[in-house]
Design a protein around this motif. Structure first.
Motif, PDB file in Angstrom:
ATOM      1  N   GLY A 106     -11.977   0.343 -31.661  1.00  0.00           N
ATOM      2  CA  GLY A 106     -10.288   0.379 -32.272  1.00  0.00           C
ATOM      3  C   GLY A 106     -10.294  -0.941 -32.891  1.00  0.00           C
ATOM      4  O   GLY A 106      -9.475  -0.786 -33.965  1.00  0.00           O
ATOM      5  N   ALA A 107     -10.706  -1.906 -32.333  1.00  0.00           N
ATOM      6  CA  ALA A 107     -10.485  -3.320 -33.196  1.00  0.00           C
ATOM      7  C   ALA A 107     -11.190  -3.360 -34.331  1.00  0.00           C
ATOM      8  O   ALA A 107     -10.557  -3.803 -35.458  1.00  0.00           O
ATOM      9  CB  ALA A 107     -11.127  -4.571 -31.983  1.00  0.00           C
ATOM     10  N   LYS A 108     -12.251  -2.643 -34.549  1.00  0.00           N
ATOM     11  CA  LYS A 108     -13.038  -3.053 -35.920  1.00  0.00           C
ATOM     12  C   LYS A 108     -12.295  -2.010 -36.970  1.00  0.00           C
ATOM     13  O   LYS A 108     -12.196  -2.354 -37.977  1.00  0.00           O
ATOM     14  CB  LYS A 108     -14.298  -2.214 -35.669  1.00  0.00           C
ATOM     15  N   PHE A 109     -11.806  -0.780 -36.578  1.00  0.00           N
ATOM     16  CA  PHE A 109     -11.112  -0.187 -37.690  1.00  0.00           C
ATOM     17  C   PHE A 109      -9.707  -0.968 -38.084  1.00  0.00           C
ATOM     18  O   PHE A 109      -9.515  -1.149 -39.051  1.00  0.00           O
ATOM     19  CB  PHE A 109     -10.463   1.355 -36.969  1.00  0.00           C
ATOM     20  N   ALA A 110      -8.951  -1.557 -36.941  1.00  0.00           N
ATOM     21  CA  ALA A 110      -7.817  -2.504 -37.349  1.00  0.00           C
ATOM     22  C   ALA A 110      -8.266  -3.543 -38.134  1.00  0.00           C
ATOM     23  O   ALA A 110      -7.650  -3.853 -39.227  1.00  0.00           O
ATOM     24  CB  ALA A 110      -7.259  -3.049 -35.884  1.00  0.00           C
ATOM     25  N   LYS A 111      -9.532  -3.937 -38.009  1.00  0.00           N
ATOM     26  CA  LYS A 111     -10.011  -5.106 -38.856  1.00  0.00           C
ATOM     27  C   LYS A 111     -10.256  -4.742 -40.542  1.00  0.00           C
ATOM     28  O   LYS A 111      -9.935  -5.407 -41.278  1.00  0.00           O
ATOM     29  CB  LYS A 111     -11.295  -5.858 -38.095  1.00  0.00           C
ATOM     30  N   GLU A 112     -10.740  -3.708 -40.367  1.00  0.00           N
ATOM     31  CA  GLU A 112     -11.041  -2.967 -41.850  1.00  0.00           C
ATOM     32  C   GLU A 112      -9.861  -2.756 -42.445  1.00  0.00           C
ATOM     33  O   GLU A 112      -9.672  -3.281 -43.908  1.00  0.00           O
ATOM     34  CB  GLU A 112     -11.744  -1.552 -41.870  1.00  0.00           C
ATOM     35  N   SER A 113      -8.643  -2.539 -41.845  1.00  0.00           N
ATOM     36  CA  SER A 113      -7.446  -2.204 -42.577  1.00  0.00           C
ATOM     37  C   SER A 113      -6.904  -3.559 -42.670  1.00  0.00           C
ATOM     38  O   SER A 113      -6.477  -3.870 -43.947  1.00  0.00           O
ATOM     39  CB  SER A 113      -6.422  -1.564 -41.701  1.00  0.00           C
ATOM     40  N   ALA A 114      -7.065  -4.542 -42.095  1.00  0.00           N
ATOM     41  CA  ALA A 114      -6.430  -5.892 -42.217  1.00  0.00           C
ATOM     42  C   ALA A 114      -7.178  -6.678 -43.465  1.00  0.00           C
ATOM     43  O   ALA A 114      -6.411  -7.611 -44.179  1.00  0.00           O
ATOM     44  CB  ALA A 114      -6.677  -6.654 -40.958  1.00  0.00           C
ATOM     45  N   ASP A 115      -8.622  -6.383 -43.539  1.00  0.00           N
ATOM     46  CA  ASP A 115      -9.145  -7.082 -44.540  1.00  0.00           C
ATOM     47  C   ASP A 115      -8.909  -6.256 -46.002  1.00  0.00           C
ATOM     48  O   ASP A 115      -9.342  -6.950 -46.807  1.00  0.00           O
ATOM     49  CB  ASP A 115     -10.775  -7.073 -44.209  1.00  0.00           C
ATOM     50  N   ALA A 116      -8.389  -5.348 -45.915  1.00  0.00           N
ATOM     51  CA  ALA A 116      -8.313  -4.487 -47.315  1.00  0.00           C
ATOM     52  C   ALA A 116      -7.087  -5.417 -48.000  1.00  0.00           C
ATOM     53  O   ALA A 116      -6.152  -5.432 -47.490  1.00  0.00           O
ATOM     54  CB  ALA A 116      -7.841  -3.239 -47.247  1.00  0.00           C
TER      55      ALA A 116
END
Ligand SMILES: *Cc1c(COP(=O)(O)O)cnc(C)c1O
Length: 366
Positions: free
Chosen positions: A100-110
């Protein structure tokens, strides 16, 4: 230490992914030179893709209008697909483990999205997304890293935001009503008896419409991350680029096996039985405790069990590996003295009973 032969499980693979593949499916693969090494644009492979799509729709009782979409790259790639093709401005995440943290990070990095809303739990607990302004709501049905399970449900108060469910380790082993989400996505190397490298997403009409709107709106979407391209190819039983045909064959075998035996109810009964055996054992044994304290959020597909400090997990794992019992290590970044057992649909509960006997035998002697 040699565990007596008669205690050993028939199959020692208890990993949480990649996980056990049915030996019959592997054997059958070796006989499929009618299709292996042939064109993925020709009819036999497209029929195979169509059959897999049809069986997924059946297994999950997909509501009218939902489409079974697939592409290359696994769930990790699907997070990037979602960043480009599903999130308009802002996502809200429930984070209770690594995935779940990895998906949140992808969104945060966009750079083209706003900072996501992230509600994060302590390891072993559950956190659902906070009701905040957002257009995508996301969490995992099963957090493979911690063994915490979550409901699949349209929470109120999110307006017309899309619900996305990472079902990578849950799909095909946990109950679900797919109408309670807009995108039920997963990789096939856990409950679904396949290998890594593909993603599948059961998409609602709203999700499909969102992807089409965003394709018009975004300045640029990389072709391999464009959900519309995947939707259009999937409608023709193809993928944008070459898929692993071997993987599709393995998935087809697993789906046939699941459906012949009663479908999702059959799978869920097996994972329920296997996980309950382990949790009740771990509660009784003086050297073990279930890691997830609340029984209501304990996973039925990835069972995490803490070990007493007198038993270093590495030593226990080494003994088991020498005896052919593999991959019951804890998720690496959790950093706990723990074992984690994949109790996916392909695992026979009788093998879990044998595993418990082997654990008892080994713990007594350590
Ligand atoms: C395994 C897993 C993933 C990652 O899958 P890949 O196929 O390696 O991308 C994502 N989410 C969950 C919940 C998983 O268990």
């Amino acid at each position: 230490m040699q565990i007596p032969q008669e205690l050993l499980p028939t199959d020692g693979r208890f990993g949480s992914g990649p996980a056990r593949i049915h030996p019959d499916a592997l054997a059958k693969l070796g006989t499929r030179n009618d299709i292996m090494g042939t064109s993925h644009r020709a009819k036999p492979v497209r029929d195979l893709v169509a059959n897999v799509q049809r069986m997924f729709a059946q297994l999950f009782n997909a509501p009218d209008g939902y489409e079974v979409v697939l592409g290359n790259g696994g769930a990790t790639t699907f997070w990037d697909v979602a960043v480009f093709s599903l999130i308009i401005e802002r996502s809200a995440h429930g984070v209770f483990g690594e995935f779940g943290a990895k998906f949140a990070k992808e969104s945060a990095d966009a750079p083209f999205l706003e900072e996501p809303s992230v509600n994060e739990a302590e390891n072993g607990d559950l956190a659902l997304p906070k009701r905040e302004e957002c257009d995508v709501v996301a969490w995992a049905q099963n957090e493979t890293s911690t063994g915490v399970a979550a409901p699949v449900r349209r929470l109120g108060g999110f307006g017309d935001a899309l619900f996305l469910t990472d079902a990578t380790s849950a799909a095909g082993g946990m109950p679900v009503d797919v109408s309670e989400t807009d995108v039920y996505y997963f990789s096939p190397q856990k409950n679904l008896g396949g290998d890594g490298g593909l993603w599948f997403a059961i998409c609602s009409p709203a999700a499909i419409e969102r992807a089409r709107k965003l394709q018009d709106k975004r300045e640029w979407i990389p072709a391999s991350l464009d959900l519309v391209k995947a939707i259009d190819n999937s409608a023709k039983h193809q993928t944008l680029n070459t898929p692993s045909i071997a993987n599709l064959l393995l998935i087809e075998s697993q789906l046939e096996w699941l459906l012949e035996n009663g479908g999702l109810d059959f799978a869920v009964a097996r994972t329920e039985r296997s996980s309950q055996l382990l949790y009740s054992w771990a509660e009784k044994h003086e050297l073990t405790t279930p890691f997830v304290k609340d029984p209501l959020i304990r996973s039925q597909v990835t069972v995490t069990i803490d070990l007493d400090e007198r038993i270093p997990a590495d030593d226990l794992l080494a003994v088991l590996r020498e005896n052919g019992i593999v991959d019951i290590n804890s998720y690496r970044s959790l950093g706990r003295n723990q074992i984690r057992v994949g109790t996916f649909a392909a695992v026979d509960p009788a093998d879990v009973e044998a595993l418990i006997n082997c654990l008892d035998w080994t713990l007594e002697r350590m």
